[in-house]
Scaffold this motif. Structure first.
Motif, PDB file in Angstrom:
ATOM      1  N   MET A   1       0.844  -1.214   0.000  1.00 50.58           N
ATOM      2  CA  MET A   1       0.000   0.000   0.000  1.00 50.58           C
ATOM      3  C   MET A   1       0.872   1.255   0.000  1.00 50.58           C
ATOM      4  O   MET A   1       1.871   1.333   0.712  1.00 50.58           O
ATOM      5  CB  MET A   1      -0.891   0.018   1.249  1.00 50.58           C
ATOM      6  CG  MET A   1      -2.044  -0.969   1.169  1.00 50.58           C
ATOM      7  SD  MET A   1      -2.875  -1.049   2.729  1.00 50.58           S
ATOM      8  CE  MET A   1      -4.147   0.138   2.462  1.00 50.58           C
TER       9      MET A   1
ATOM     10  N   ASP B   1       0.347   3.953   1.345  1.00 54.49           N
ATOM     11  CA  ASP B   1       0.396   4.532   2.680  1.00 54.49           C
ATOM     12  C   ASP B   1       1.568   4.003   3.483  1.00 54.49           C
ATOM     13  O   ASP B   1       2.273   4.735   4.140  1.00 54.49           O
ATOM     14  CB  ASP B   1      -0.890   4.159   3.429  1.00 54.49           C
ATOM     15  CG  ASP B   1      -1.976   5.147   3.103  1.00 54.49           C
ATOM     16  OD1 ASP B   1      -1.650   6.116   2.403  1.00 54.49           O
ATOM     17  OD2 ASP B   1      -3.118   4.934   3.528  1.00 54.49           O
TER      18      ASP B   1
ATOM     19  N   SER C   1       5.005   5.221   2.188  1.00 51.49           N
ATOM     20  CA  SER C   1       5.325   6.607   2.537  1.00 51.49           C
ATOM     21  C   SER C   1       5.430   6.800   4.036  1.00 51.49           C
ATOM     22  O   SER C   1       5.980   7.783   4.503  1.00 51.49           O
ATOM     23  CB  SER C   1       4.273   7.552   1.968  1.00 51.49           C
ATOM     24  OG  SER C   1       3.017   7.196   2.481  1.00 51.49           O
ATOM     25  N   SER C   2       4.868   5.819   4.804  1.00 53.66           N
ATOM     26  CA  SER C   2       4.918   5.999   6.246  1.00 53.66           C
ATOM     27  C   SER C   2       6.348   5.800   6.769  1.00 53.66           C
ATOM     28  O   SER C   2       6.667   6.238   7.846  1.00 53.66           O
ATOM     29  CB  SER C   2       3.958   5.022   6.934  1.00 53.66           C
ATOM     30  OG  SER C   2       4.454   3.708   6.785  1.00 53.66           O
TER      31      SER C   2
ATOM     32  N   ARG D   1       7.452   8.053  -4.863  1.00 58.79           N
ATOM     33  CA  ARG D   1       6.484   8.430  -3.831  1.00 58.79           C
ATOM     34  C   ARG D   1       5.844   9.761  -4.189  1.00 58.79           C
ATOM     35  O   ARG D   1       6.427  10.589  -4.891  1.00 58.79           O
ATOM     36  CB  ARG D   1       7.116   8.485  -2.442  1.00 58.79           C
ATOM     37  CG  ARG D   1       8.172   9.525  -2.280  1.00 58.79           C
ATOM     38  CD  ARG D   1       8.928   9.277  -0.989  1.00 58.79           C
ATOM     39  NE  ARG D   1       8.182   9.785   0.156  1.00 58.79           N
ATOM     40  CZ  ARG D   1       8.746  10.561   1.089  1.00 58.79           C
ATOM     41  NH1 ARG D   1      10.016  10.933   0.982  1.00 58.79           N
ATOM     42  NH2 ARG D   1       8.068  10.974   2.110  1.00 58.79           N
TER      43      ARG D   1
ATOM     44  N   ARG E   1       4.114  11.773  -1.834  1.00 61.65           N
ATOM     45  CA  ARG E   1       3.941  12.763  -0.772  1.00 61.65           C
ATOM     46  C   ARG E   1       5.078  13.788  -0.774  1.00 61.65           C
ATOM     47  O   ARG E   1       6.251  13.436  -0.694  1.00 61.65           O
ATOM     48  CB  ARG E   1       3.945  12.061   0.589  1.00 61.65           C
ATOM     49  CG  ARG E   1       2.695  11.261   0.883  1.00 61.65           C
ATOM     50  CD  ARG E   1       2.893  10.526   2.182  1.00 61.65           C
ATOM     51  NE  ARG E   1       3.110  11.467   3.271  1.00 61.65           N
ATOM     52  CZ  ARG E   1       2.125  12.023   3.980  1.00 61.65           C
ATOM     53  NH1 ARG E   1       0.871  11.703   3.698  1.00 61.65           N
ATOM     54  NH2 ARG E   1       2.374  12.869   4.942  1.00 61.65           N
TER      55      ARG E   1
ATOM     56  N   LEU F   1       5.923  17.566   1.114  1.00 66.43           N
ATOM     57  CA  LEU F   1       5.456  18.622   2.010  1.00 66.43           C
ATOM     58  C   LEU F   1       5.522  19.943   1.268  1.00 66.43           C
ATOM     59  O   LEU F   1       6.538  20.290   0.674  1.00 66.43           O
ATOM     60  CB  LEU F   1       6.363  18.660   3.242  1.00 66.43           C
ATOM     61  CG  LEU F   1       5.900  19.569   4.364  1.00 66.43           C
ATOM     62  CD1 LEU F   1       4.627  19.013   4.997  1.00 66.43           C
ATOM     63  CD2 LEU F   1       6.999  19.711   5.408  1.00 66.43           C
TER      64      LEU F   1
ATOM     65  N   PHE G   1      10.917  19.935  -1.956  1.00 66.10           N
ATOM     66  CA  PHE G   1      12.171  19.630  -1.315  1.00 66.10           C
ATOM     67  C   PHE G   1      11.996  18.410  -0.412  1.00 66.10           C
ATOM     68  O   PHE G   1      11.040  18.317   0.341  1.00 66.10           O
ATOM     69  CB  PHE G   1      12.635  20.845  -0.492  1.00 66.10           C
ATOM     70  CG  PHE G   1      13.960  20.640   0.186  1.00 66.10           C
ATOM     71  CD1 PHE G   1      15.147  20.845  -0.528  1.00 66.10           C
ATOM     72  CD2 PHE G   1      14.038  20.243   1.518  1.00 66.10           C
ATOM     73  CE1 PHE G   1      16.372  20.646   0.096  1.00 66.10           C
ATOM     74  CE2 PHE G   1      15.271  20.054   2.130  1.00 66.10           C
ATOM     75  CZ  PHE G   1      16.447  20.249   1.424  1.00 66.10           C
TER      76      PHE G   1
ATOM     77  N   PRO H   1      13.822  16.487   2.512  1.00 64.81           N
ATOM     78  CA  PRO H   1      14.938  16.573   3.456  1.00 64.81           C
ATOM     79  C   PRO H   1      15.774  15.283   3.511  1.00 64.81           C
ATOM     80  O   PRO H   1      16.993  15.331   3.560  1.00 64.81           O
ATOM     81  CB  PRO H   1      14.242  16.806   4.791  1.00 64.81           C
ATOM     82  CG  PRO H   1      12.920  17.361   4.454  1.00 64.81           C
ATOM     83  CD  PRO H   1      12.534  16.791   3.138  1.00 64.81           C
ATOM     84  N   GLU H   2      15.081  14.108   3.472  1.00 61.72           N
ATOM     85  CA  GLU H   2      15.834  12.851   3.561  1.00 61.72           C
ATOM     86  C   GLU H   2      16.719  12.638   2.331  1.00 61.72           C
ATOM     87  O   GLU H   2      17.816  12.093   2.416  1.00 61.72           O
ATOM     88  CB  GLU H   2      14.885  11.650   3.705  1.00 61.72           C
ATOM     89  CG  GLU H   2      14.132  11.614   5.016  1.00 61.72           C
ATOM     90  CD  GLU H   2      12.922  12.527   5.010  1.00 61.72           C
ATOM     91  OE1 GLU H   2      12.495  12.938   3.904  1.00 61.72           O
ATOM     92  OE2 GLU H   2      12.418  12.860   6.098  1.00 61.72           O
TER      93      GLU H   2
ATOM     94  N   GLN I   1      18.027  14.998   0.604  1.00 60.07           N
ATOM     95  CA  GLN I   1      19.143  15.934   0.711  1.00 60.07           C
ATOM     96  C   GLN I   1      20.286  15.307   1.500  1.00 60.07           C
ATOM     97  O   GLN I   1      21.451  15.383   1.121  1.00 60.07           O
ATOM     98  CB  GLN I   1      18.681  17.232   1.384  1.00 60.07           C
ATOM     99  CG  GLN I   1      19.771  18.281   1.535  1.00 60.07           C
ATOM    100  CD  GLN I   1      20.415  18.612   0.185  1.00 60.07           C
ATOM    101  OE1 GLN I   1      19.720  18.877  -0.800  1.00 60.07           O
ATOM    102  NE2 GLN I   1      21.761  18.589   0.120  1.00 60.07           N
TER     103      GLN I   1
ATOM    104  N   GLY J   1       2.702  23.927   4.496  1.00 62.28           N
ATOM    105  CA  GLY J   1       2.806  23.033   5.662  1.00 62.28           C
ATOM    106  C   GLY J   1       1.946  21.789   5.531  1.00 62.28           C
ATOM    107  O   GLY J   1       1.989  20.912   6.377  1.00 62.28           O
ATOM    108  N   GLU J   2       1.144  21.708   4.441  1.00 61.15           N
ATOM    109  CA  GLU J   2       0.367  20.497   4.207  1.00 61.15           C
ATOM    110  C   GLU J   2       1.076  19.635   3.166  1.00 61.15           C
ATOM    111  O   GLU J   2       2.038  20.056   2.546  1.00 61.15           O
ATOM    112  CB  GLU J   2      -1.034  20.846   3.706  1.00 61.15           C
ATOM    113  CG  GLU J   2      -1.947  21.359   4.808  1.00 61.15           C
ATOM    114  CD  GLU J   2      -3.364  21.566   4.324  1.00 61.15           C
ATOM    115  OE1 GLU J   2      -4.225  21.758   5.179  1.00 61.15           O
ATOM    116  OE2 GLU J   2      -3.597  21.558   3.094  1.00 61.15           O
ATOM    117  N   VAL J   3       0.539  18.438   2.987  1.00 57.83           N
ATOM    118  CA  VAL J   3       1.205  17.496   2.092  1.00 57.83           C
ATOM    119  C   VAL J   3       0.564  17.508   0.710  1.00 57.83           C
ATOM    120  O   VAL J   3      -0.656  17.524   0.586  1.00 57.83           O
ATOM    121  CB  VAL J   3       1.153  16.082   2.706  1.00 57.83           C
ATOM    122  CG1 VAL J   3       1.454  15.021   1.665  1.00 57.83           C
ATOM    123  CG2 VAL J   3       2.148  15.985   3.853  1.00 57.83           C
TER     124      VAL J   3
END
Lengths: 685, 216
Positions: free
Chosen positions: B1, B3, B6-7, B60, B62, B64, B71, B73-74, B76, B165-167
């Protein structure tokens, strides 16, 4: 008072069994008061003649067939019309029998075809009845006969003939058939006219109600079973059950869906927050690293971009970009070297430690950033737990949701499969229910009618019981007298009203029916007479004589001052030598009566043999010594014997009249010799 | 899934690293290296949007919504890690006035080897390389060279219904991925007109981004 039929004459013409003599064609016989004997040998038509005597009176009707009357309806059934026709080769096309008999004061002359028992002519008191159609003649005959005999119906007349007057080989038991006895006692001794007619009608009606009720009950039961089945299976229970299950499954799916949605929202929101925190931390670090750049530049003026970028990551506590170590220990180690003015890689002293530089740890702004990063990281850590839990909740709820969805789908499928049959099944159940209600209504109606009839019948039954009970004191001694002629055992009858139900249902009321129970001693049980209610507890011959004695007693009591008639078939058949003269004596006493009963007829058939029944019936028993030994009654009270010169009138000689059998053709002389010895024993000393 | 994938934030890290190497290597081949961190992030985002047209498995969805461009972060951190392990090189770092350190990456000797063996053994990697080749060819010389801030004009990232600030999430519901709808429309219509509709489709799509950025 009931008038019994008294035969005067019988004429049979055109019937091949009785050709007659050249002087007198056919059969033509006048019955005399007292004893009349039909003499013959086997096969000459004695039984046929007795049946002609019966059928001339009853016509083509008879009582219900079977061993016992029991619960049969009290009504006449058609008799075999062709019984006589089948016994002759010419189908009896021109054969007829003419019976002349008295009923009370009325003289009936009735001519019947022996081919089909239709009445050919009828005259009453010498007045010809001017009807031509057999049915009309039959109706006229029956109604006149009812009036003359003081009975209420022709049915009763036939019942009396069958159960009392005619004692033929195919006779019906009376003593041993409680139902028939009850009826005959009612006919003979109960108040006649309306009561009797009502009695039969209500009795038959109650039987009908009983059978209707049982039939209807069977139908109702069947419908009930069907209804229960319809209700419990597809139409009722199962569908309802499935629908309920489906509803609850759908409800659960909906609730789970809602919960799942809430969990998704919660999880997404947590995830969102975490990502935002991550970005916050990243931004803070990047911004802090930027501010630290000057510091590194002053420390390591020759350090390239990549080196400074690497070092700044240590200071912002995001670890080592070379080996990927992010532990605080590694970070602290590198930072310590910088603080000690040594190279974090080769640990050499830094060349210009005295150069003024921006102390990375001095600035308030940088400290604030560090604290902020720490705080954000703590927040981030604290969010991971709830996120994990939300993830787990979501996973388990999703699993439940899927399972419940599958269950609901399977229920829906089952319901759909049943779907086609639902409307018809429900319709069928409703139809059965409707039928059930109708039938139950009918059942209740039958019961109401039955109760009303029961009320009426109870009164009549009680009245009949009273009346028969009142004459039982006469019947009991009469029976005792007659039976002593036939049996050595002490035998008596006792009046005991029989409580019985009408019909086969057990939950209905019982009524008293008149009934005499015979009791007799036997070889085994000599001291006391034991009740023998069931016929089979007595020997066959005992049974016959008890029955005969009972009939004689009934005839005597029912018509004490009137002529009566008794027709017997070979009475000697079941008697031994001792009882032949005793029985004959009794039959003579019955037949030869003084006064108004003087016209009584006893008609008995007898075979030519040496049983001595024929002479005994004429009062001409030869062995007087033996006779004296076996008789109880004083001989002076015995009716006088029939004088030899008159005896021929009392004999219907089938040896003369009937078509001869092979045996007769061959042994005519010895047979005639035997016959003469029987009729005229005096001539053969 | 989707979800569950991405979790776990770094569950796709391997694919992201491979994509980053293929991307920076392709940029180097076309003469556009070194690539700034912002450019790498935007290219990864657009590649993910157009992946299905090149039969490449999407990574993926998702992202932010925060800042001027997508961008991760992971990713990067992985880029930086690769830079100091020799797969990539940091040519320079902009210690810029906007408060962010901006490293510029080119392919390192280890990265060259990794990229070569990926393309040698994986059809998927070849298709990914094709995708990045078209994308880089279409973007550079246009908007991406001067401005990576596609945030406001991107159909998904710039969607006004998604707040800061939302996805931005378009991986699970393809029909909500507006970029993909636009790209599909362009590619399908170009199929009858052009010999290589995918290339022209990608170019046309990037033209649209370019024009839109210019209009701001």
């Amino acid at each position: 008072m009931i008038n019994f039929p008294i035969y005067e004459r019988i004429t049979v013409s055109g019937y091949a069994l009785y050709p007659g003599t050249p002087e007198s064609v056919g059969l033509n016989h006048v019955f005399r008061p007292g004893v009349n004997v039909i003499v013959g040998i086997n096969g000459l038509g004695k039984t046929t003649l007795l049946n002609i005597l019966l059928r001339c009176l009853t016509g083509p009707t008879d009582v219900p067939q079977g061993e016992e009357l029991g619960e049969k309806k009290r009504r006449l059934l058609p008799a075999d019309r062709h019984w006589f026709r089948r016994r002759v080769p010419d189908d009896a096309v021109n054969a007829s029998a003419t019976a002349v008999f008295y009923v009370g004061e009325h003289l009936f002359e009735i001519k019947r075809s022996l081919a089909n028992l239709d009445i050919l002519s009828l005259s009453i008191d010498q007045q010809q009845v001017s009807l031509t159609k057999p049915q009309e003649l039959e109706a006229a005959y029956q109604s006149q006969l009812i009036a003359a005999s003081n009975l209420t119906s022709f049915d009763d007349f036939v019942f009396l003939l069958r159960y009392v007057v005619f004692f033929l080989e195919d006779r019906r038991s009376l003593v041993w058939d409680a139902s028939a006895q009850g009826d005959i006692l009612g006919i003979l001794f109960a108040e006649q006219a309306a009561n009797r007619r009502d009695y039969v009608e209500i009795f038959n009606e109650l039987l009908s109600k009983d059978s209707e009720y049982r039939n209807m009950q069977a139908v109702v039961n069947k419908r009930r079973v069907e209804y229960a089945k319809q209700s419990s299976t597809i139409a009722g229970g199962q569908i309802e059950m499935l629908t309920q299950q489906l509803d609850s499954a759908r409800d659960e799916v909906r609730q789970l869906g809602q919960r799942r949605g809430l969990l998704v929202d919660e999880r997404d929101s947590l995830r969102n927050q975490i990502e935002n925190r991550t970005r916050d931390i990243h931004d803070e670090r990047a911004s802090m690293a930027n501010e630290l750049n000057n510091f590194y530049e002053s420390f390591f003026p020759k350090l390239g971009d990549a080196g400074r970028y690497l070092l700044s990551h240590f200071d912002v506590e995001s670890g080592c970009l070379v080996c990927g170590n992010q532990s605080q220990e590694a970070i602290d180690r590198v930072n310590a070297k910088l603080t000690m003015n040594t190279c974090p890689v080769c640990e050499s002293p830094i060349e210009h430690p005295d150069n003024p530089s921006h102390d990375p740890h001095a600035g308030e702004a940088i400290e604030a950033k560090r604290r902020n990063i720490l705080k954000l990281e703590e927040q981030l850590q604290s969010m991971l737990g709830p996120l994990k839990k939300a993830d787990e909740d979501y996973a388990s709820t999703s699993a439940e949701y899927v399972a419940m969805t599958v269950k609901a789908a399977s229920l829906e499928q089952q319901l759909n499969a049943l779907g086609q049959s639902i409307p018809s099944a429900v319709e069928r159940r409703d139809r059965v229910e409707q039928q059930l209600t109708t039938f139950e209504g009918a059942l209740a109606q039958i019961e109401v009618e039955r109760i009303a009839l029961t009320e009426q019948f109870r009164g009549i039954a009680a009245a009949i019981d009273r009346e028969v009970r009142s004459v039982s004191a006469q019947i009991e001694p009469a029976f005792a007298r007659f039976i002593s002629g036939f049996l050595a055992e002490d035998c008596r009858i006792e009046y005991t009203a029989r409580q019985s139900r009408i019909g086969q249902r057990s939950a209905t009321e019982s009524f008293p029916f008149p009934h005499f129970i015979p009791a007799l001693t036997s070889g085994v049980n000599r001291n006391s007479a034991t009740p023998r209610e069931a016929g089979q507890s007595v020997s066959e011959s005992q049974k016959e004589f008890i029955d005969l004695a009972f009939r004689m007693a009934l005839l005597e009591v029912a018509a004490p001052n009137q002529p009566a008639m008794l027709v017997l078939e070979t009475p000697e058949a079941s008697l031994d030598s001792v009882f032949v003269p005793r029985a004959a004596d009794l039959l003579r006493r019955f037949a030869i009566r003084p006064g108004q009963g003087g016209n009584t007829r006893l008609i008995a058939s007898s075979n030519v043999n040496r049983e001595q029944m024929i002479p005994a019936l004429f009062g001409a028993y030869q062995d007087q010594r033996f006779h004296g030994q076996v008789m109880d009654e004083p001989s002076q009270t015995t009716p006088p014997p029939i004088p030899p010169e008159l005896r021929a009138n009392h004999v219907l000689d089938l040896l003369k009249i009937a078509a001869p059998t092979r045996a007769l053709e061959r042994f005519r002389v010895p047979y005639e010799d035997e016959r003469d010895r029987a009729i005229y024993p005096e001539q053969f000393p | 899934m989707g979800d569950n994938i991405s979790s776990s934030p770094l569950s796709d890290a391997g694919i992201w690293k491979a994509w980053s190497i293929v991307c920076i290597a392709e940029a180097g081949r076309q003469g556009f290296a070194p690539l700034g961190a912002a450019q790498v992030h935007v290219l990864l985002y657009l590649a993910n949007t157009l992946a299905s047209f090149f039969e490449v498995t999407r990574v993926r969805g998702r992202v932010l919504k925060r800042g001027a461009y997508p961008f991760y972060p992971e990713v990067q951190r992985e880029l930086d890690r690769m830079a100091f392990s020799g797969a990539l090189l940091i040519d320079r770092v902009d210690f810029g006035p906007r408060g962010h350190l901006a490293p510029h990456y080119s392919i390192g000797p280890v990265g060259e080897q990794i990229c070569k063996s990926l393309l040698l053994h994986s059809e998927e990697a070849k298709r990914t390389s094709h995708l990045f080749a078209e994308l880089i060819g279409a973007c550079f010389g246009r908007f991406l060279e001067s401005d990576a801030a596609i945030g406001p004009i991107d159909a998904n990232y710039g969607n006004a219904d998604v707040l800061e600030g939302e996805v931005v999430d378009f991986s699970e519901w393809q029909d909500e991925n507006k970029n993909m709808q636009v790209a599909r429309y362009l590619i399908e219509h170009l199929q009858s007109l052009r010999p290589d509709p995918r290339r022209d489709g990608v170019r046309l799509y990037c033209d649209y981004l370019d024009k839109a950025l210019a209009l701001q």
